[in-house]
Design a protein around this motif. Structure first.
Motif, PDB file in Angstrom:
ATOM      1  N   GLY A  62      -0.147   4.971   3.136  1.00  0.00           N
ATOM      2  CA  GLY A  62       0.567   5.053   1.905  1.00  0.00           C
ATOM      3  C   GLY A  62       2.020   4.374   1.768  1.00  0.00           C
ATOM      4  N   ARG A  73      13.567  -1.064  -2.335  1.00  0.00           N
ATOM      5  CA  ARG A  73      13.322   0.240  -3.034  1.00  0.00           C
ATOM      6  C   ARG A  73      14.508   1.240  -2.888  1.00  0.00           C
ATOM      7  NH1 ARG A  73       7.706   3.518  -1.718  1.00  0.00           N
ATOM      8  NH2 ARG A  73       7.861   4.450  -3.606  1.00  0.00           N
ATOM      9  N   ASP A 146       8.014  -0.354  -9.937  1.00  0.00           N
ATOM     10  CA  ASP A 146       7.889   0.946 -10.467  1.00  0.00           C
ATOM     11  C   ASP A 146       7.446   0.772 -12.038  1.00  0.00           C
ATOM     12  OD1 ASP A 146       9.547   3.893 -10.077  1.00  0.00           O
ATOM     13  OD2 ASP A 146       9.710   3.139 -12.148  1.00  0.00           O
ATOM     14  N   ASP A 204       2.999  10.821  -5.204  1.00  0.00           N
ATOM     15  CA  ASP A 204       3.423   9.900  -4.003  1.00  0.00           C
ATOM     16  C   ASP A 204       2.916  10.705  -2.848  1.00  0.00           C
ATOM     17  OD1 ASP A 204       4.107   8.214  -2.106  1.00  0.00           O
ATOM     18  OD2 ASP A 204       5.939   7.493  -3.114  1.00  0.00           O
ATOM     19  N   THR A 207       5.879  11.349  -0.348  1.00  0.00           N
ATOM     20  CA  THR A 207       6.931  12.367  -0.696  1.00  0.00           C
ATOM     21  C   THR A 207       6.290  13.767  -1.391  1.00  0.00           C
ATOM     22  OG1 THR A 207       7.120  11.540  -3.052  1.00  0.00           O
ATOM     23  CG2 THR A 207       8.502  10.540  -1.087  1.00  0.00           C
ATOM     24  N   THR A 211       5.289  10.422  -9.048  1.00  0.00           N
ATOM     25  CA  THR A 211       6.052   9.162  -9.041  1.00  0.00           C
ATOM     26  C   THR A 211       5.586   8.131 -10.059  1.00  0.00           C
ATOM     27  OG1 THR A 211       6.264   7.271  -7.567  1.00  0.00           O
ATOM     28  CG2 THR A 211       4.147   8.243  -7.507  1.00  0.00           C
ATOM     29  N   SER A 213       5.682   4.877  -9.228  1.00  0.00           N
ATOM     30  CA  SER A 213       5.311   3.869  -8.329  1.00  0.00           C
ATOM     31  C   SER A 213       4.091   3.264  -8.796  1.00  0.00           C
ATOM     32  CB  SER A 213       5.469   4.289  -7.256  1.00  0.00           C
ATOM     33  OG  SER A 213       4.786   3.101  -6.131  1.00  0.00           O
ATOM     34  N   ALA A 216       1.661   3.642  -5.769  1.00  0.00           N
ATOM     35  CA  ALA A 216       0.898   4.673  -5.520  1.00  0.00           C
ATOM     36  C   ALA A 216      -0.428   4.821  -6.729  1.00  0.00           C
ATOM     37  CB  ALA A 216       1.834   5.818  -5.615  1.00  0.00           C
ATOM     38  N   ASN A 222      -4.699   8.970  -5.017  1.00  0.00           N
ATOM     39  CA  ASN A 222      -3.323   9.663  -5.274  1.00  0.00           C
ATOM     40  C   ASN A 222      -3.381  10.497  -6.580  1.00  0.00           C
ATOM     41  OD1 ASN A 222      -2.287   8.719  -3.011  1.00  0.00           O
ATOM     42  ND2 ASN A 222      -1.453   6.990  -3.879  1.00  0.00           N
TER      43      ASN A 222
END
Lengths: 545, 511
Positions: A62, A73, A146, A204, A207, A211, A213, A216, A222
């Motif tokens: 991941g 990041r 992102d 994500d 975490t 997200t 991202s 992800a 996900n």
């Protein structure tokens, strides 16, 4: 490294802000230095890039490390939303094979654009500030991982572009500028909604938070199953795919959303046309490859045929329109539409050959079209007209110009040995080997024929034969007995001058070199494309369900 | 029969009032400021000076101290359930004081106002009075108190609108404002009376529990909600209660227009949220749900109508003030979307959007004033070529307009992002609403961009003779507003956090 390459132009813009507006030369040089520094950084990134890493999705476990490179990041904004948890926006940059190709292209075109902006005399300070803002936004789009950051850069491009067309453009610039702005904004507001929807649908794995991202988001495992854009919500996933596709297709531009492009090109000053065709159009197809397709692979698989047909329409319709144009710049603009159709067709093939061809075509189209627009600018500077009919026999009076034009025109029509051929060949190989797109590919081949037709025809009308009676230049016999031409109020060199050669020759070398030996670019992007094809393949998706 | 209260009762009433006063310091302070301004005005009458605006700004800024003290107090009702102190109220106290300070600043900037009006003394006092009224609107929890505070705001606003007695448009605006105000307030009071008839209560918390406990006639309650909404809708300038706003916004002195479009509208939103969330809650904790009163549907209709009507009609406007008036109708629609989400995220989004709107709208009017000082008009035509001649003003106005459209990196974008996030967090139910929101904001791009179009893309036909530069104070103020608009578009955490902790009423997070 990536932050530097993104924000260098804006730093130059801030420096320029402090320079008094009468110091035009300093302003130009500062911009040029920033662009060159950007180019050097792009080369360093290219040198340091490990072509074996795939990109597209996160590495096993991941984390984006080990898959993307030059990652930066940082948590940017961490909002507490009370009962809704928290909103996490990251400053997240990184490159893989798809983006690094575009980063190099952008750095290259930015330098060319600055050189091409040299003769601009009107409000130089404002021009270069906006230009640098645009350069930052373009570069930012290609390295942002992102979605929120991507969106900010994406929208940031609009305003400078609006002013660059609107203030420094041709007679009908107001219309062209606002049309560009409205079309693109129309596409991107939907992207905003999809972005928010995706945020609430994706977790994500590292975490456990929602997200933005894109890394992800590119892995289907996900997604929360029953979230608004989760796998169970088929209808909204289709809707999201379609509106995203329209948003990016407007930028490409894809028929029937293409009408802003000829207007924008005809009105825009030469450097802005170069940027527009060289980089901005690629953002559309880049967005499809980075966001639209990998995030909704099953919808992509279901719509291959439609995308292929739209690509074919672009190819053939663009070529027909180009054939009908009297204005050389409008012809080149429509040829852009036609050539971006190959990218769509290659993507619709959904196999490695097609996608490699599509991405390579994006790069080649960037360099070739930049040449085409520069060459149109050269003749327009001299003659103040772009009507194809107003020329004739130029080859004997401007031999260097004619030679460069020939290279660019032939590259554009896909002559073997020049870079355009290889990418188009890959696209067709890919499209033929996919059952879905085979029929479409057969029809699309006609586009090459029409492409050859309008390019060769314009070449013939402008460069061969004799001066026409109503030509934009006068013919006189010099003291030495040779025939000369001169344009009415052109004071400079008749044939290409040093600055124009500095812009055109490197591009011509790239076009020829990559036509003979494409591996420097192809080697860089293949592993990412293979990964992309794997992510998009139906096999992986059935395994997930 | 009326009985005289006993001594002990009187004692306890006085004690309650005394405690209440402790919770009422900012309002008392501002009332003293109001009176002080009138006295000072009498003292310095006839002499042109900047003492009054300076005193007003300093005085308003001084109230921050008292408001800040209130963070330490516990949220609760005071004055026998008339008035309340909570995070929500404190948020709006800051909001209105800041908008008051900005209103004074832009009033100083406006040459037309200062040149044509003989006395500016009461003007500043009235602005302070309006701040008090708006603060009380945001803090009232009793129908009577709500009505009184709305009237205080309304009456001062009528006078301010008509302040330029020499200008017939100003008087016309004031009269229209008054007539519409009287009608809609009358409707609202009728709605209040229906509710009082059902519940025999005026405190909104008690109304809520009374309704839950004893039941009600849905038809009457629906009628009451509709009537009350007319009153609030008039204050926030939403369709179909918007008819006053274009004329008033065009006719009023521009600083007043700016002040009304931000302050008065925000006060309307504060009271609307407090009343509907608390008195007739709809499908959510913590207050008991009052079923069958679908005021949410009414709000949805009003929001859609406002967004579409405001943005579409603005397309045809040739006067910048009028254009901004229609755009403010549209913004009322966007703000309503946050309320429709009916959760803490929606409330947070609405409060954040209001903060952003304060920055960008006051900023835009600020520049409009500076420009009209120079050209003498607010016509779009007269903006031609100004971008070159006034670089700072032009750039700032472009930033404010981009922010009003909702493009990054500006605070307006984050506001729209939060509002749409709140809608989409509910799943797919409100996607259509969000779609209308984004599509109308594309429309809004067209008319907002007409201003930069004229400023930058067109050359002025007649070069302006008047070289009225504007003072360093205003340059700094405009630059600060512009930088804040951009800064909070990139680093918006402080504002959103402030909005979140403020979205609690009486210590309870709203929904």
């Amino acid at each position: 490294m990536l932050s530097l390459i993104v924000f260098l132009p804006i730093l130059a813009g801030l420096v320029i802000l402090a320079v008094p507006s009468s110091q035009k030369q300093i302003i130009r040089i500062v911009s040029l230095l920033a662009a060159i520094a950007q180019g050097v950084l792009a080369v360093l990134i290219w040198k340091g890039y490990d072509a074996s890493l795939p990109g597209i999705t996160a590495a096993a476990g991941g984390a984006p490390e080990g898959s993307f490179q030059f990652i930066e990041r940082l948590p940017w904004i961490n909002l507490d939303l009370g009962s809704m948890g928290s909103l996490n926006i990251e400053y997240f940059l990184g490159v893989d094979g798809i983006s690094i190709t575009m980063v190099i292209l952008t750095a290259l075109i930015s330098i060319i654009g600055i050189l091409s902006s040299w003769p601009i005399q009107k409000q130089v300070k404002g021009y270069f500030i906006l230009y640098n803002l645009l350069a930052t936004a373009m570069m930012g789009c290609f390295v942002a991982l992102d979605f929120f950051l991507f969106y900010v850069f994406w929208e940031l491009m609009l305003l400078p572009m609006y002013f660059l067309i609107g203030i420094w453009g041709g007679p009908n610039r107001e219309y062209a500028a606002i049309k560009f702005f409205l079309y693109t904004l129309f596409g991107s507001v939907f992207m905003l909604l999809v972005m928010i929807g995706l945020y609430f649908s994706v977790i994500d794995p590292l975490t456990g938070n929602h997200t933005f991202s894109l890394v992800a988001m590119a892995s289907q495992e996900n997604y929360i199953k029953d979230a608004i854009l989760g796998p169970d919500n088929v209808m909204w996933r289709y809707a999201a795919f379609i509106v995203l596709f329209i948003g990016f297709a407007i930028k490409v531009p894809m028929f029937p959303f293409h009408t802003w492009l000829p207007d924008a090109h005809v009105e825009a000053p030469t450097p802005i046309s170069v940027i527009l065709a060289g980089v901005l159009l690629k953002l559309g197809t880049y967005g499809m490859m980075r966001i639209n397709f990998p995030l909704f692979p099953e919808v992509f698989q279901a719509s291959l045929y439609v995308i292929a047909v739209l690509g074919a329409i672009n190819i053939i319709y663009g070529a027909f329109c180009a054939l009908a144009q009297q204005d050389l710049k409008k012809m080149v603009a429509y040829s852009s539409i036609s050539h971006m159709g190959y990218v769509l067709l290659g993507l619709a093939a959904a196999n490695s050959e097609g996608m490699v061809g599509a991405l390579y075509q994006m790069f080649n189209h960037g360099t070739i079209t930049a040449m085409l627009f520069l060459l149109v600018g050269v003749i327009y500077d001299r003659a103040h007209t772009r009507q194809i009919d107003k020329f004739g026999g130029l080859a004997s009076y401007m031999p260097v110009y004619a030679a460069v034009v020939t290279i660019a025109w032939f590259a554009s029509l896909g002559l073997p040995g020049l870079s355009g051929f290889i990418s188009e060949a890959f696209v067709f190989v890919g499209a033929f080997s996919s059952v879905t797109t085979r029929n479409v590919a057969i029809v699309s081949v006609l586009g090459i024929v029409f492409g050859a037709a309008y390019l060769l025809w314009s070449l013939q009308r402008m460069f061969l034969g004799k001066r026409k009676a109503d030509a934009a230049y006068d013919l006189e016999v010099g003291a030495d007995g040779h025939e000369h031409i001169h344009f009415h109020d052109w004071k400079g060199k008749l044939d290409l001058d040093a600055r124009e050669l500095v812009m055109l020759v490197p591009l011509a070398i790239i076009v020829i070199f990559l036509g003979i030996y494409p591996m420097p670019v192809l080697g860089m992007l293949t592993s990412s494309i293979n990964k992309l094809v794997e992510v998009l393949s139906p096999v992986v998706m059935t395994a997930l369900n | 029969m009326f009985e005289l209260p006993s001594g002990a009762e009187i004692q306890s009433i006085i004690a309650a009032l005394k405690t209440g006063v402790g919770f009422f310091m900012p309002e008392i302070y501002l009332s003293v400021l109001f009176m002080l301004l009138i006295v000072v005005d009498l003292a310095v009458k006839g002499r042109k000076n900047n003492l009054l605006p300076l005193l007003t700004v300093l005085g308003l800024a001084g109230s921050f101290y008292f408001i800040y003290q209130q963070h330490l107090l516990e949220a609760g009702e005071i004055f026998f359930g008339m008035y309340v102190l909570d995070g929500f109220a404190i948020f709006f106290k800051y909001f209105f004081v800041i908008s008051g300070i900005l209103a004074v600043l832009i009033s100083v900037a406006d040459d037309q106002l200062n040149r044509h009006v003989r006395s500016m003394g009461e003007y500043y006092a009235l602005i302070v009075a309006m701040v008090i009224g708006m603060i009380m609107m945001a803090s009232s929890v009793d129908l009577l108190m709500m009505f009184l505070s709305m009237e205080l705001v309304g009456l001062t606003a009528y006078v301010l609108t008509g302040y330029r007695k020499d200008d017939p448009r100003s008087s016309e605006g004031a009269l229209k404002y008054l007539v519409y105000g009287a009608v809609s307030t009358g409707l609202m009071v009728y709605g209040f009376s229906l509710i009082y008839g059902i519940t025999a209560q005026t405190n909104i918390m008690k109304i809520s529990s009374e309704l839950a406990l004893h039941g009600y006639d849905p038809l009457v309650m629906m009628l009451a909600s509709l009537l009350i909404l007319a009153g609030f809708g008039y204050k926030i300038g939403a369709v179909p209660f918007h008819f006053w706003s274009p004329d008033v916004y065009e006719g009023a002195p521009t600083p007043v227009t700016a002040y009304l479009s931000v302050g008065s509208k925000a006060a309307g939103f504060a009271i609307l949220m407090r009343f509907f969330y608390v008195a007739i809650p709809h499908g959510g904790e913590p207050f008991q749900d009052i079923a069958g009163i679908d005021w949410l549907m009414l709000l949805i209709v009003i929001a859609i109508a406002s967004m579409v009507y405001g943005n579409v009609v603005a397309l045809w406007q040739k006067n910048v003030k009028r254009m901004l008036a229609y755009s403010s109708i549209a913004h009322a629609g966007y703000l309503l979307l946050g309320i429709i989400a009916m959760d803490s995220l929606g409330t947070q989004a609405t409060l954040f959007y209001l903060l952003g709107y304060l920055l960008m709208n006051i900023g835009a009017f600020y520049v409009v004033i500076i420009i009209s000082n120079r050209t003498g008009s607010e016509n779009l035509e007269d903006y031609r070529g100004l971008g070159k001649e006034m670089p700072l003003a032009g750039a700032a106005l472009t930033v404010f307009l981009i922010s009003l459209v909702g493009l990054p990196p500006t605070v307006g974008f984050i506001g729209k992002l939060m509002i749409f996030s709140a809608l989409l967090a509910k799943g797919s139910v409100y996607i259509w609403l969000a779609l209308i929101g984004v599509l109308t904001s594309v429309i809004s791009l067209y008319y907002y961009m007409l201003i930069p179009l004229n400023m930058y893309l067109r050359e002025s036909t007649q070069p302006c003779e008047v070289k009225a530069g504007f003072g360093i104070l205003h340059k700094v103020a405009i630059a600060v507003l512009m930088i804040l608009t951009l800064y909070f578009g990139l680093f918006f955490k402080p504002l959103t956090d402030f909005a979140r902790i403020s979205s609690s009423m009486l210590g309870v997070t709203i929904y």
